[in-house]
Design an enzyme around this catalytic site. Structure first.
Site, PDB file in Angstrom:
ATOM      1  N   LYS A 176       0.837  -1.125  -0.019  1.00  0.00           N
ATOM      2  CA  LYS A 176       0.040   0.086   0.034  1.00  0.00           C
ATOM      3  C   LYS A 176       0.769   1.158   0.017  1.00  0.00           C
ATOM      4  O   LYS A 176       0.480   2.265  -0.300  1.00  0.00           O
ATOM      5  CB  LYS A 176      -0.969   0.012   1.223  1.00  0.00           C
ATOM      6  CG  LYS A 176      -2.147  -1.077   0.974  1.00  0.00           C
ATOM      7  CD  LYS A 176      -3.228  -1.143   1.993  1.00  0.00           C
ATOM      8  CE  LYS A 176      -4.138  -2.057   1.995  1.00  0.00           C
ATOM      9  NZ  LYS A 176      -5.187  -1.761   3.162  1.00  0.00           N
ATOM     10  N   HIS A 181      -2.392 -12.962   0.139  1.00  0.00           N
ATOM     11  CA  HIS A 181      -3.646 -13.066   1.130  1.00  0.00           C
ATOM     12  C   HIS A 181      -4.986 -12.367   0.762  1.00  0.00           C
ATOM     13  O   HIS A 181      -5.882 -12.563   1.535  1.00  0.00           O
ATOM     14  CB  HIS A 181      -2.909 -12.423   2.336  1.00  0.00           C
ATOM     15  CG  HIS A 181      -2.860 -10.750   1.994  1.00  0.00           C
ATOM     16  ND1 HIS A 181      -1.940  -9.744   1.437  1.00  0.00           N
ATOM     17  CD2 HIS A 181      -3.743  -9.598   2.589  1.00  0.00           C
ATOM     18  CE1 HIS A 181      -2.206  -8.645   1.383  1.00  0.00           C
ATOM     19  NE2 HIS A 181      -3.349  -8.591   2.019  1.00  0.00           N
ATOM     20  N   HIS A 186      -1.858  -3.324  -4.845  1.00  0.00           N
ATOM     21  CA  HIS A 186      -0.875  -3.498  -3.780  1.00  0.00           C
ATOM     22  C   HIS A 186      -0.387  -4.745  -3.683  1.00  0.00           C
ATOM     23  O   HIS A 186       0.711  -4.812  -3.012  1.00  0.00           O
ATOM     24  CB  HIS A 186      -1.558  -2.738  -2.490  1.00  0.00           C
ATOM     25  CG  HIS A 186      -2.491  -3.698  -1.764  1.00  0.00           C
ATOM     26  ND1 HIS A 186      -4.034  -3.726  -2.104  1.00  0.00           N
ATOM     27  CD2 HIS A 186      -2.217  -4.351  -0.561  1.00  0.00           C
ATOM     28  CE1 HIS A 186      -4.526  -4.473  -0.992  1.00  0.00           C
ATOM     29  NE2 HIS A 186      -3.371  -4.993  -0.396  1.00  0.00           N
TER      30      HIS A 186
END
Length: 363
Positions: A207, A258, A232
Site C-alpha cells: 500500500k 492474502h 498493492h
C-alpha cells in the site's frame, strides 16, 4: 588424561602402571576384570583405552566392539596389547576399531612413546571438538543477528507505511499471532509457524505504492480506484521477493496471495483452492478475523458471533475450510491473543512485529 588399562594379568597391570609414571599428564585406571573395565568406560569419559587381546570373556576384541558401538567413544584411541603376530588377528582387531597395537613383550621406550602419541591425538581431538562447539555458538549468534536485522527491516518498512495509512500496531500483532496459531494447528512446525509470525505483518506493505487520494479516501472506491487499490499485493511482492532471506521470501508470498479467495474470485491472480500458497490462505483468515472484530473510522466492530458466522458462511468460498476450522478449533487461544494485544501505541515498539498499517477486508 584418564587412561583405562584392562588386563587380566596382575603383573602386566603393575608394569604398565610403572611405565605411566613417565607420563605425568596421564591418570592410569587399572582393571583386571575386563567386564568391570568395559562398564567403567561406558559410564565415564576415558581419554585412552589400553586392552589386552587374550582375556576371559569379554576378550579384547569384544571389548573393542562394544566400545566402538557407543557413539561418544568411537573416536577415543584404543590400543590393543597382544603377543599374536598373525595378520588375520590384527585385521580383525582393526575392523573392530582398534587404533594401534603394542606387542608383547612390551618394550618400555616404545610403550611410553606410543602412549604419548595417542594422548596427543586425543588432546587434538578434544581441541577440535571445542573449536567446533565454539564455531556453532558463533554461527548461532550471527544467525540471530541476521534475523534481528530482518525483523528490524520489517518494522522500518512498516513504519513508512504507517505514516501514510495510520492504524494500530496491535492489529498486526494480533493477526500475526492468529496466523501462527492457525499454522501450528494445521501441522506447521514451530520454526515454520514462527517464521509466519514475523512475515505476516508485511501482508499490506504494497500500500506504500497506492496514491493517497485512493488509500485515504473516506468513501467507497469507484471501479478505477478499486483497480488501482488491488495492485498493492503485486507491489508488496515486488518490494520483498528479490531477497535471499526465507523470512522476506515468505512475506513476499503472503503479500501477493492474502487477497486471493478459495473459490477463485480474489485478486490479483484469481488463484483457486490449493493453488493459493497455504501461507496466503492462513493470513487471509487471520487478517479478516481481526479486521471484523476491530473498530475502524469507516465501520463499527462486529460482534464475535457475527464474525464467526461470517467465517462459517465464507468457508469454502472466501476462505480455505481447513484454515477456518483450525481457527475455530482453537478459538479460546485466539481470544487470549486478542485480550493480550489491545490497541495501544506502546505495542508498536514490542519485540514482536507490532507495526502499523491499514488492513481492511476488501482493500
Amino acid at each position: 588424561m584418564k587412561v583405562v588399562i584392562i588386563d587380566d594379568t596382575q603383573t602386566n597391570l603393575l608394569l604398565i602402571q610403572h611405565l605411566f609414571k613417565r607420563l605425568p599428564e596421564a591418570e592410569p585406571l587399572l582393571f583386571q576384570e575386563s567386564r568391570q573395565g568395559l562398564e567403567w568406560c561406558l559410564d565415564n569419559e576415558p581419554d585412552l583405552i589400553v586392552v589386552d587381546y587374550m582375556m576371559p570373556e569379554p576378550d579384547g576384541l569384544a571389548v573393542a566392539r562394544r566400545i566402538r558401538a557407543e557413539p561418544r567413544l568411537r573416536d577415543v584411541p584404543l590400543i590393543m596389547v597382544t603377543a599374536n603376530q598373525q595378520s588375520d588377528v590384527r585385521y580383525e582387531a582393526l575392523g573392530c576399531g582398534v587404533t594401534d597395537f603394542i606387542t608383547k613383550p612390551i618394550d618400555n621406550h616404545e610403550f611410553v612413546a606410543r602412549m604419548r602419541n595417542m594422548m596427543t591425538l586425543r588432546a587434538n581431538q578434544l581441541a577440535l571438538a571445542q573449536r567446533a562447539d565454539w564455531l556453532e555458538i558463533e554461527v548461532s549468534k550471527a544467525t540471530a543477528a541476521i534475523r534481528a536485522r530482518e525483523r528490524e527491516m520489517i518494522v522500518r518498512l512498516s513504519r513508512a507505511a504507517e505514516a501514510r495509512d495510520p492504524e494500530t500496531g496491535a492489529h498486526l500483532l494480533r493477526m500475526a499471532n492468529y496466523a501462527a496459531l492457525i499454522a501450528r494447528a494445521m501441522g506447521w512446525s514451530a520454526p515454520e509457524a514462527e517464521l509466519l509470525l514475523h512475515a505476516a505483518p508485511m501482508h499490506d506493505i504494497g500500500k506504500v505504492g497506492i496514491p493517497d487520494a485512493i488509500l485515504l479516501k473516506p468513501g467507497r472506491l469507484d471501479a478505477d480506484e478499486l483497480t488501482i487499490m488491488q495492485t498493492h499485493p503485486a507491489i508488496g511482492h515486488e518490494l520483498l521477493a528479490r531477497s535471499d532471506s526465507p523470512l522476506l521470501q515468505l512475506a513476499a508470498t503472503v503479500a501477493l496471495t492474502h487477497h486471493e479467495k478459495y473459490d477463485g474470485s480474489g485478486y490479483p491472480q484469481h488463484l483457486q483452492g490449493d493453488a493459493i500458497p497455504e501461507a496466503g490462505r492462513i493470513v487471509a483468515v487471520a487478517d479478516v478475523f481481526d479486521a471484523l472484530l476491530s473498530p475502524r473510522p469507516y465501520k463499527q466492530a462486529w460482534t464475535l458471533p457475527a464474525t464467526l458466522d461470517f467465517l462459517r458462511e465464507q468457508r469454502g468460498a472466501h476462505f480455505d475450510p481447513r484454515c477456518v476450522d483450525a481457527l475455530l478449533d482453537h478459538l479460546d487461544e485466539a481470544l487470549q491473543i486478542r485480550e493480550r494485544y489491545q490497541d495501544n501505541d506502546d505495542l508498536f515498539h514490542s519485540l514482536e512485529p507490532a507495526i502499523s498499517m491499514r488492513s481492511v477486508l476488501c482493500g
